[in-house]
Structure formats: structure tokens, C-alpha cells
Design a protein around this motif. Sequence first.
Motif, mmCIF file in Angstrom:
data_model
loop_
_atom_site.group_PDB
_atom_site.id
_atom_site.type_symbol
_atom_site.label_atom_id
_atom_site.label_comp_id
_atom_site.label_asym_id
_atom_site.label_seq_id
_atom_site.Cartn_x
_atom_site.Cartn_y
_atom_site.Cartn_z
ATOM 1 N N GLY D 54 -9.409 5.643 22.455
ATOM 2 C CA GLY D 54 -9.967 6.007 21.151
ATOM 3 C C GLY D 54 -8.904 6.595 20.230
ATOM 4 O O GLY D 54 -8.837 6.272 19.041
ATOM 5 N N ILE D 55 -8.051 7.452 20.784
ATOM 6 C CA ILE D 55 -6.974 8.068 19.991
ATOM 7 C C ILE D 55 -6.012 6.980 19.488
ATOM 8 O O ILE D 55 -5.635 6.962 18.313
ATOM 9 N N TYR D 56 -5.637 6.049 20.374
ATOM 10 C CA TYR D 56 -4.700 4.994 19.963
ATOM 11 C C TYR D 56 -5.329 4.105 18.891
ATOM 12 O O TYR D 56 -4.671 3.706 17.945
ATOM 13 N N TRP D 57 -6.620 3.805 19.060
ATOM 14 C CA TRP D 57 -7.294 2.981 18.061
ATOM 15 C C TRP D 57 -7.253 3.675 16.697
ATOM 16 O O TRP D 57 -6.921 3.069 15.672
ATOM 17 N N ASN D 58 -7.564 4.974 16.725
ATOM 18 C CA ASN D 58 -7.585 5.781 15.511
ATOM 19 C C ASN D 58 -6.200 5.805 14.845
ATOM 20 O O ASN D 58 -6.058 5.484 13.655
ATOM 21 N N ASN D 59 -5.167 6.146 15.621
ATOM 22 C CA ASN D 59 -3.823 6.240 15.056
ATOM 23 C C ASN D 59 -3.316 4.874 14.593
ATOM 24 O O ASN D 59 -2.625 4.775 13.574
ATOM 25 N N HIS D 60 -3.655 3.841 15.358
ATOM 26 C CA HIS D 60 -3.238 2.482 15.034
ATOM 27 C C HIS D 60 -3.721 2.099 13.633
ATOM 28 O O HIS D 60 -2.961 1.564 12.821
ATOM 29 N N HIS D 61 -4.984 2.416 13.356
ATOM 30 C CA HIS D 61 -5.517 2.040 12.063
ATOM 31 C C HIS D 61 -4.935 2.853 10.933
ATOM 32 O O HIS D 61 -4.672 2.333 9.858
ATOM 33 N N HIS D 62 -4.770 4.150 11.189
ATOM 34 C CA HIS D 62 -4.148 4.959 10.146
ATOM 35 C C HIS D 62 -2.773 4.395 9.819
ATOM 36 O O HIS D 62 -2.413 4.228 8.655
ATOM 37 N N MET D 63 -2.011 4.080 10.840
ATOM 38 C CA MET D 63 -0.659 3.562 10.620
ATOM 39 C C MET D 63 -0.694 2.260 9.825
ATOM 40 O O MET D 63 0.058 2.081 8.867
ATOM 41 N N PHE D 64 -1.598 1.338 10.213
ATOM 42 C CA PHE D 64 -1.582 0.031 9.562
ATOM 43 C C PHE D 64 -2.129 0.057 8.133
ATOM 44 O O PHE D 64 -2.009 -0.925 7.416
ATOM 45 N N GLN D 65 -2.738 1.180 7.748
ATOM 46 C CA GLN D 65 -3.124 1.301 6.334
ATOM 47 C C GLN D 65 -1.894 1.341 5.449
ATOM 48 O O GLN D 65 -1.966 1.061 4.256
ATOM 49 N N LEU D 66 -0.748 1.692 6.040
ATOM 50 C CA LEU D 66 0.474 1.788 5.239
ATOM 51 C C LEU D 66 1.392 0.589 5.455
ATOM 52 O O LEU D 66 2.548 0.600 5.033
ATOM 53 N N VAL D 67 0.878 -0.442 6.126
ATOM 54 C CA VAL D 67 1.690 -1.635 6.375
ATOM 55 C C VAL D 67 1.146 -2.768 5.513
ATOM 56 O O VAL D 67 -0.063 -3.002 5.483
ATOM 57 N N ALA D 68 2.025 -3.426 4.801
ATOM 58 C CA ALA D 68 1.560 -4.474 3.889
ATOM 59 C C ALA D 68 1.601 -5.859 4.549
ATOM 60 O O ALA D 68 0.665 -6.636 4.442
ATOM 61 N N ARG D 69 2.695 -6.186 5.225
ATOM 62 C CA ARG D 69 2.791 -7.511 5.847
ATOM 63 C C ARG D 69 3.369 -7.395 7.247
ATOM 64 O O ARG D 69 4.159 -6.510 7.543
ATOM 65 N N VAL D 70 2.984 -8.318 8.091
ATOM 66 C CA VAL D 70 3.386 -8.287 9.495
ATOM 67 C C VAL D 70 4.599 -9.197 9.699
ATOM 68 O O VAL D 70 4.597 -10.351 9.275
ATOM 69 N N THR D 71 5.623 -8.687 10.348
ATOM 70 C CA THR D 71 6.777 -9.517 10.718
ATOM 71 C C THR D 71 6.673 -9.860 12.201
ATOM 72 O O THR D 71 5.832 -9.316 12.922
ATOM 73 N N GLY D 72 7.550 -10.740 12.657
ATOM 74 C CA GLY D 72 7.577 -11.086 14.075
ATOM 75 C C GLY D 72 7.799 -9.869 14.954
ATOM 76 O O GLY D 72 7.183 -9.709 16.008
ATOM 77 N N GLY D 73 8.691 -8.974 14.494
ATOM 78 C CA GLY D 73 8.984 -7.769 15.272
ATOM 79 C C GLY D 73 7.765 -6.875 15.406
ATOM 80 O O GLY D 73 7.473 -6.356 16.484
ATOM 81 N N ILE D 74 7.047 -6.683 14.301
ATOM 82 C CA ILE D 74 5.841 -5.840 14.343
ATOM 83 C C ILE D 74 4.803 -6.481 15.264
ATOM 84 O O ILE D 74 4.188 -5.810 16.101
ATOM 85 N N LEU D 75 4.645 -7.790 15.136
ATOM 86 C CA LEU D 75 3.666 -8.505 15.945
ATOM 87 C C LEU D 75 3.930 -8.316 17.433
ATOM 88 O O LEU D 75 3.022 -7.994 18.206
ATOM 89 N N ASN D 129 11.371 -1.669 8.890
ATOM 90 C CA ASN D 129 11.066 -2.729 7.927
ATOM 91 C C ASN D 129 10.877 -2.193 6.513
ATOM 92 O O ASN D 129 11.162 -2.866 5.528
ATOM 93 N N GLN D 130 10.343 -0.952 6.451
ATOM 94 C CA GLN D 130 10.002 -0.400 5.132
ATOM 95 C C GLN D 130 11.174 0.334 4.494
ATOM 96 O O GLN D 130 11.090 0.730 3.331
ATOM 97 N N GLY D 131 12.228 0.535 5.262
ATOM 98 C CA GLY D 131 13.366 1.271 4.727
ATOM 99 C C GLY D 131 13.181 2.771 4.868
ATOM 100 O O GLY D 131 12.102 3.257 5.208
ATOM 101 N N ARG D 132 14.250 3.511 4.572
ATOM 102 C CA ARG D 132 14.293 4.944 4.849
ATOM 103 C C ARG D 132 13.207 5.724 4.116
ATOM 104 O O ARG D 132 12.620 6.660 4.658
ATOM 105 N N ASP D 133 12.927 5.376 2.885
ATOM 106 C CA ASP D 133 11.911 6.122 2.135
ATOM 107 C C ASP D 133 10.585 5.368 2.116
ATOM 108 O O ASP D 133 9.786 5.505 1.190
#
Lengths: 197, 197, 197, 197
Positions: D54-75, D129-133
Motif C-alpha cells: 500500500g505504501i509503495y502504491w501510494n508513493n508510486h502515484h505521488h511520484m508519477f504525478q510529476l512525470v510527464a513522459r516515460v523513457t525506456g530507462g523509467i519503464l 531525466n528531468q535534470g537537476r532542478d
Amino acid sequence: MKTSRLEAFSDGVLAIIITIMVLELRVPQGPTLHDLLGAATGLLTYLLSFVYVGIYWNNHHHMFQLVARVTGGILWSNLGLLFCLSLLPFTTAWMDEQAFATTPVVTYGVNLLLCAIAYFILQTTIEHNQGRDGALATALGRDLKAKTSPWIYLLGILGALLVPWLGIAIYTIVALMWLVPDRRVERYIAAHNVADD
Amino acid sequence: MKTSRLEAFSDGVLAIIITIMVLELRVPQGPTLHDLLGAATGLLTYLLSFVYVGIYWNNHHHMFQLVARVTGGILWSNLGLLFCLSLLPFTTAWMDEQAFATTPVVTYGVNLLLCAIAYFILQTTIEHNQGRDGALATALGRDLKAKTSPWIYLLGILGALLVPWLGIAIYTIVALMWLVPDRRVERYIAAHNVADD
Amino acid sequence: MKTSRLEAFSDGVLAIIITIMVLELRVPQGPTLHDLLGAATGLLTYLLSFVYVGIYWNNHHHMFQLVARVTGGILWSNLGLLFCLSLLPFTTAWMDEQAFATTPVVTYGVNLLLCAIAYFILQTTIEHNQGRDGALATALGRDLKAKTSPWIYLLGILGALLVPWLGIAIYTIVALMWLVPDRRVERYIAAHNVADD
Amino acid sequence: MKTSRLEAFSDGVLAIIITIMVLELRVPQGPTLHDLLGAATGLLTYLLSFVYVGIYWNNHHHMFQLVARVTGGILWSNLGLLFCLSLLPFTTAWMDEQAFATTPVVTYGVNLLLCAIAYFILQTTIEHNQGRDGALATALGRDLKAKTSPWIYLLGILGALLVPWLGIAIYTIVALMWLVPDRRVERYIAAHNVADD
């Protein structure tokens, strides 16, 4: 987090719970009709648990139509409800394998009671978030069915202590009570023009 | 409730049913080709049930493209269909483990018949909701295939009482009959410009 | 039918296949590290099958980004692919339980080959629907990797007939070959401005 | 590929992992309360693993709210995380069946540690992928909880080598630490007006 995420995850978990119970059904060991009849009570308890999960899925969605955003509290009380429901395959299998002995039937009732309490906590958390005149509280009104169910489960548990089949009968009555369609949320949506997502 | 919710949940349950049947396949106990061949009938019955669930999934979606909103009746007749389909892993495993004895093959046919009846009830509930000239009734027209299938299942059940393999052959024929693509809903959508959700 | 429906259903089936393999892993019967090491090959074959299903999921989605509408042919060749992939938990478990005996390792390779063929049929069906200069055919170009994979599987199957571990090594090489990201679809989308749904 | 695809697939896998653990629970072999109590530790370990997923599911979604596109590495780092999490039903069952012997409890801790490392790799891949900032790095800030967790798991593993229950206690403390809601992503979204998909 928007509710669509949480609803999709809950749908997934509920779809799995409702389906894996069939994996717990023991395939008859012989090829005769008599062997199949030996599995009949297993099929009936599966049906009862299937109906219960169906009811929770139904109510869950109606409720979340009136929720706009998910907080940490809603998220974890929702996971609490899913946990209680996920124990149903376990308690159903035990009740069936022990041929409806007293303790397993009581335990099944306790599981149903836990689900009802977890649902009540989830509902209260949402209402608390929305404030006293929030959409959910207004839509549900006096909410008699939800308030009486735990007491009927308790009655079923007590009944099961006397005669296990009495417990099963009472659990079935609660399920039938919830099968009657509940139009409160739909009426609220129609009256208040809540946007369907 | 919008249909997207109900379709997503049904998809989930159907995806699980279609996949967990492979868990019921007994892994061969020895390392030889002969051991694998012993599992061959299991694989073939799995294939048959896989095709059936695939057909229902396909028809289910075509049908729901013509449904705008879900009522309590639609919801529960849909759960009834899912319940009947969820028994397929159970009856498939029994038929396979008992080496196609008469009763298990008959039972499998009864399960297929129950699914067809549950589907018919769901379809009728939707048509009833939409009125006599509703989209679904118009699109389906005389609906010969759906109306003959239950009778062929009955024939298959009777056949299985004589020779189990005759039953299997007849069940396979119904599956093949449904594999032929059905363009009625697509044609209706093209003609009436129904918005795809 | 739009592709979103078919993709969601395929996602569901693939998510279940990739996860239920862990249910086939036998939990060690003793409490020592030695018992755990006895399960190590099971974990490695699980990892291999996990990677394969992951690769198919990845390629499946890239492909369907270039598909606009689903026909009966696409639907059934997609179900054919899902059926082949759904056998992986079965062949993986057999290979592991029989300690990498020749026949199970060959069978696993045949399963991988069947998946590749089913994928090829699905891809060809889509290309056929889109015409010679369709989006998918243009994007994939000469499609060397897909065209060589079946031959390497065949090589792996032959290798396994000599030494089972040689087969496993070759199957692993194909998996690694596909892990290298494939940008053809992404490049086509960038160049042709295909709308992401 | 858009993140919605990857999130839906991850949701599916997580929903299955969280639910199939109940299938590993051994149904008590007798009908008494004493038999049920014998399954109590199984229920508690199930609860612990349920909370972790449940914790991983929760954190996973919070994190992916800030991800715009998926690369091979992320996948592939996401599939790596799912693989580690999918081993939890296996290590949970082993720990429970061996009555909390040292090696299984240590193995469970190693599994938790692997999940934390896989999550860290996924997060780092996204930040890279998103850079330092980038959005994620800015939102997470010093990220103390994530940086200390692996060390506490290590502490738990060492503790388990002395007294297994000490390990369990420490694993439980990490879970409780993550149950406290984390508002960083939500605050970032509120402050930067990130569009919710």
C-alpha cells in the motif's frame, strides 16, 4: 490525488478478490454427481461472498461519486476496507472446508462485521473532510441500513454460536437487504447536478 | 453510474478468469514428452474456455457501446453473468481432472448454458430499459445466434450423456459459431453515429 | 471498438500473467539458506519469464499507439497472443520443477517461439488492415529484430536438445536483445505527429 | 509513452500482489479457535506486507504525478521495482511457514531492502531525466525518509540475525514511519500548479 486513481486500484483489488475465491473451491475428487453435490455448499458460500463483494463494489462507487479529492486519511481507510474484504476468501474457505462448524461461521460473521466497520470508518472520514453539510452526509441522510447492519451481523454471530446455519441465514438476510437498490446518491446527483467524472 | 466503471470492473474480472485457469492446469509430474502429452487435454480444455471467455468479453463490449447509463438491474444482471463465467475455471478443471467423464462434461455444458442465460437476462434487462425501439434491440434485430445457442448447448448436454466427446464437439461448434465476427452493433453505430466513449 | 478497450484488457491479462508466476514458485520447505538456494533456479526462471512478459507488454503498447481502430481479426489475433503468453507460467513451472531437464527446456523454447509467431500474426494483421504504406509498416521498416528472433528461438530449442543450459542461455540472449530500447515507433510518432490517446 | 499506461499496468500488478498474498495463507486444518490462532501470525505478516505494498502504491502515484513522459530507462526500472515487490508474497509465505526462523526473517528484510533500492533507482532515473532542478528533485528536497529507510532495513536484518522478532519489529517501525502522510509532492503541485492528468 484524484479519486479516479484510487477507484481504479480499488476496482482491481475487488475484481481479484471476487474472482480468486473460485480458486479456493476444491474441485471434486470423483466423477459423479454425488461428488459435485459435495462441493455444493462450497458453491453457495462462494455465491454469498461474491454477492457481498459485489455490494461493496457497488456502494464504494456510489460513495466516491461524491468525493472530489483523496486525502491521506481517505486513502488509508480505503486500504483498510480492502484489507478486510481481502480476508473474505480466507474465511469463506475455512467455513466451507470445516463444513460450517461453529467457530468458522462465527469468524466469517466477524469478518463481515469488520468490513462494515471499515466501510463506516471510510465513510466517516470522507464526511469529516467534507464538513457537516457535505455532499455525502446530505445524500446519505439518516443512513438507516448502514447503521443497522453491524447490529444484524452481531445478531448473526450470536445466532451462529447457537446454530451455525442460523448465522448463515442472518448473514444472507443482510446481503438481500443491500441488494435492494439504494437511490440516495443517485437522487442527490440528479438534484444537485454533480458532474460525473 | 456510467458504463465505463462497470466495463472496467467487468474487464478486470474477465481478465482474471481467463488467466487463472492456467493456474488450475497441473504441471506434469515427470520430465518427458509423455508427461507433457498427459497434460494435453488440459491444455485443450483451457483453450476452449479461453475462447469462450474471449467471446463473452467481445460481445459484452459491443453490447455496452449501446448502453448509456447503468441501472441497478443492469448492474446485478451483469454481476450474475460474471458469477456464471467465474465458475468456468472450476468446471473446466473438474472436466479435465476426471478425464472427460460423463458428469463433469455435462456439468461444463450446464455452466455454458447458465452463462448464455445470464447473458440473455442482461441483454433483456438493457433492452427493457431502452424501450421497444431502443438502440440495442434495433441493432441486434432477430438475434438468431443468441437464440439458437442455448438449444445447441442443451443438445451438447444430451450428447454428452451418450458420449462425452460428442458433448465437447458440440460445445466447440458453438464457440466456432461465435468466432465469426458479428457486425450488427458496428453497423448500427456506423448508421446511427453513436458516439464512442 | 477503440483500442483503449483492448489495451486495457490486454494490460490486465499481462499484469496477471506476470504476477501469478510467483504463486507457482514453491516456498522452500525448510528454514535454512540451503533451502532458499534450492529455490534459486526457480527465482531465475521467474525473472526470465518476467522480463519476457515485460518486453511483450512494452512492444504491445508501442505497436498499438499506431493502431486507430480494432477489427475482429486484430481482436482475435491479440487474444491468440495473450493465450500463448498465458502458457508461460505453466511451462516456466514445469522447467523449474523438473530441474531443467531437456524436454521442459525445449517446451519453454517452443512456448517462446509460439509467442513470437502470435505476435508476428498480430502485427501482420494490423499492417494488412492499414495497407502497404500504413503507419505501422512504415514505422517498423525492415524489422530485423522481430524477423531474426524466431530463428534464434529455434537455435535455442536445438541447443537445448544438446545441453539444456545452452537453450536457456540462448533464450536469455534474445531477451537481452529486446531489452535494448527500440525507438522506431517513438521516432515515427515524433516525425508524423501521431496523436497520443 | 504517456505515464497513464505505465501507471495503469503498475496498478494492476500491485493490486494482484496485494491480493494474492491471501491465497498463500494456509486455511486452518481444524474447526476450533485454537486452529485459527495458529494462523494468526500468518494474518499479521500478511497485514505487514499489505501495508508495505500500500505504501509503495501510494508513493508510486505521488511520484508519477510529476512525470510527464516515460523513457525506456523509467519503464525498465519500474518493472524492476514491480519484480522486487512481486517477491513479497513468496518471502512472506516462507517467513510465516517457517515460524519466523532466522533465515526467512532475514530474507524478508533483504526483500524489503531490494524494493527500497529498486524504488531509489526508479526515482533517480526520473530525476536524471528531468535534470537537476526538475520537478521531482525539487519536490522531494532532502528526502530524509527515503535515504534513511535502507539503513533501517539493514539494521532490521542485523537485528533479525540476533533475534528474529527484533527484525520484524524494526521492519514494522519503517512501515509506520511511511504511514505518516507525506505532503511534499502535494505541496509542490499546489505551489507549481502542475496539471493533474
